[in-house]
Design a protein around this motif. Structure first.
Motif: not given
Length: 441
Positions: A46-50, A56-61, A65-71, A136-144
């Motif tokens: 879910a974090m990676t999909r978000m 572009g902004l989150l992709s740049m961030f 970080s070398g992909g550390a944010l997505a993980r 992050l506690q309030k974040q979600g992706i499609s599908g609930g």
């Protein structure tokens, strides 16, 4: 013998250089391993999909970080809090009289300024970690599907401690690389984060070209632009304005007069290096990231407009980013180069610039030349950082690798290779001196 010493055959003799290179390589390995250690309580898919849906902004961030944010690993914040703290401390060092005095005290004052930077890094890292974990506690992706498994105090506490500790560890690793390795440690960590995503981006782009999702012509044009921009960066980073300097005729012992000596004062066009883009990126990412996390909260709908405006490719983002680069270019150049001090040093050594009186006139002349050079260097930085982003947005390139990333990679590689050559030359001179001493004895 000199040629053999600098070749691969003689590389085994350079014990100190080998140790520095191995230390730098080991530190990079530690950084990459740490970027895979996750903070507990987060759904990785879910974090990676978000992050992918964040634009572009989150992709740049995530790229910095070398992909550390997505993980959502312990290194998710990267060195951004340290860079932000450095900006604040350096600005205060130019404003507050007491801190200006510390800058003049040399190594002892620098140690105190470094301590302030470290404490500022702790505060900023903790603040950013709290904001990210709370949002992050309030974040979600499609599908609930929720991003956080078990929201609450335990998750926030673990995230703040883990992310803050990760940033402080990276700061320590960067300082160790600078002291015991090769190159600037913080720049190398950012470099490693950017380069780590290149293989996956290249494979993904080639697969899209093979499937017909991306035309071969666009791929070739992107490659051509990268080559041209890289050559342009190498040329500009090597360019100098050499101010001629004459040394007065001196009379030696026995009434013998020495001939005038002519030298030059080298001034780089881009004296600030990659610092302005890094400072501008970290500064613009902080409010934009906060806007991204809190844009869905009640009474904060206006942040959605800010999020959109501060997305790479949008006019507002490009304007703000360009202005910040120009401001930081002049600001950082003023910090690293002191025209009055340089003029005083020339005067003490009996040197003068032809047609310019020593003292204040020399200082004003150097300052005017440096101002024009910095203006050209700032425009060069803006062009390199923004033009590839425009083209990338227009052609829908499937990965974020803008001009800022390319500039950082090229400049860090140039600095790294220059320091390696400096160590090789130093070793050659040491060897020659040892041989000379042996022959004399």
């Amino acid at each position: 013998m000199a040629k053999q010493g600098t070749g691969l055959a003689g590389f085994g003799k350079f014990t100190e250089l080998k140790q520095r290179l191995l230390f730098t390589l080991g530190a990079m390995v530690v950084f990459r391993l740490g970027s895979f250690i996750p903070i507990p309580g987060v759904n990785p898919e879910a974090m990676t999909r978000m992050i992918e849906q964040g634009g572009g902004l989150l992709s740049m961030f995530n790229m910095f970080s070398g992909g550390a944010l997505a993980r959502f690993s312990v290194f998710a914040l990267g060195v951004v809090p340290y860079i932000s703290a450095s900006i604040v401390v350096q600005m205060l060092g130019s404003i507050l009289p007491s801190w200006q005095q510390l800058r003049k005290e040399g190594a002892s004052g620098q140690r105190i300024m470094t301590k302030y930077t470290r404490w500022g890094t702790v505060g900023l890292a903790a603040f950013q970690a709290f904001g990210i974990s709370f949002a992050l506690q309030k974040q979600g992706i499609s599908g609930g599907i929720a991003v956080v498994y078990s929201p609450g105090f335990g998750f926030i506490f673990a995230s703040v401690v883990g992310l803050t500790a990760g940033t402080m560890f990276l700061m320590w690793v960067g300082e160790q690389i600078t002291e015991r390795g090769i190159g600037n440690g913080i720049s190398l960590i950012i470099f490693a984060g950017i380069v780590s995503g290149l293989p996956g981006a290249i494979v993904h782009t080639l697969s899209m070209a093979q499937n017909g999702e991306l035309s071969v012509l666009k791929v070739l044009m992107v490659i051509a632009i990268i080559v041209v921009v890289t050559a342009f960066v190498v040329f500009m980073e090597s360019a100098q304005r050499r101010i001629p300097v004459n040394y007065a005729r001196r009379q030696g012992s026995g009434g013998r007069a020495y001939q005038n000596q002519t030298s030059h004062l080298p001034l780089k066009i881009n004296m600030s290096g990659v610092i302005p883009p890094i400072f501008a990126s970290s500064l613009i990412m902080f409010p934009a990231t906060a806007a991204t996390w809190f844009s869905s909260a009640q009474h904060f709908s206006w942040l959605q407009a800010l999020t959109t405006a501060l997305t790479p490719g949008e006019p507002i983002y490009e304007i703000v980013f360009g202005v910040l680069i120009i401001l930081f270019a002049f600001f950082y150049t003023a910090i690293v180069f002191n025209a009055p001090e340089t003029a005083d040093n020339l005067k003490r050594s009996g040197a003068l610039i032809p047609g310019i009186r020593p003292g204040k006139a020399t200082s004003d002349y150097i300052d005017s030349v440096l101002t024009r050079l910095t203006g050209v260097g700032a425009i060069y930085l803006v062009l390199v950082c923004l033009v590839p982003t425009f083209l990338q947005t227009a052609w829908n390139v499937p990965f974020y690798f803008g001009g800022t990333s390319l500039l950082i990679v090229v400049v860090v590689v140039m600095d790294f290779s220059a320091q390696v050559r400096a160590h090789l030359v130093s070793h050659q001179y040491e060897s020659l001196l040892k041989k000379a001493n042996l022959r004399r004895s």
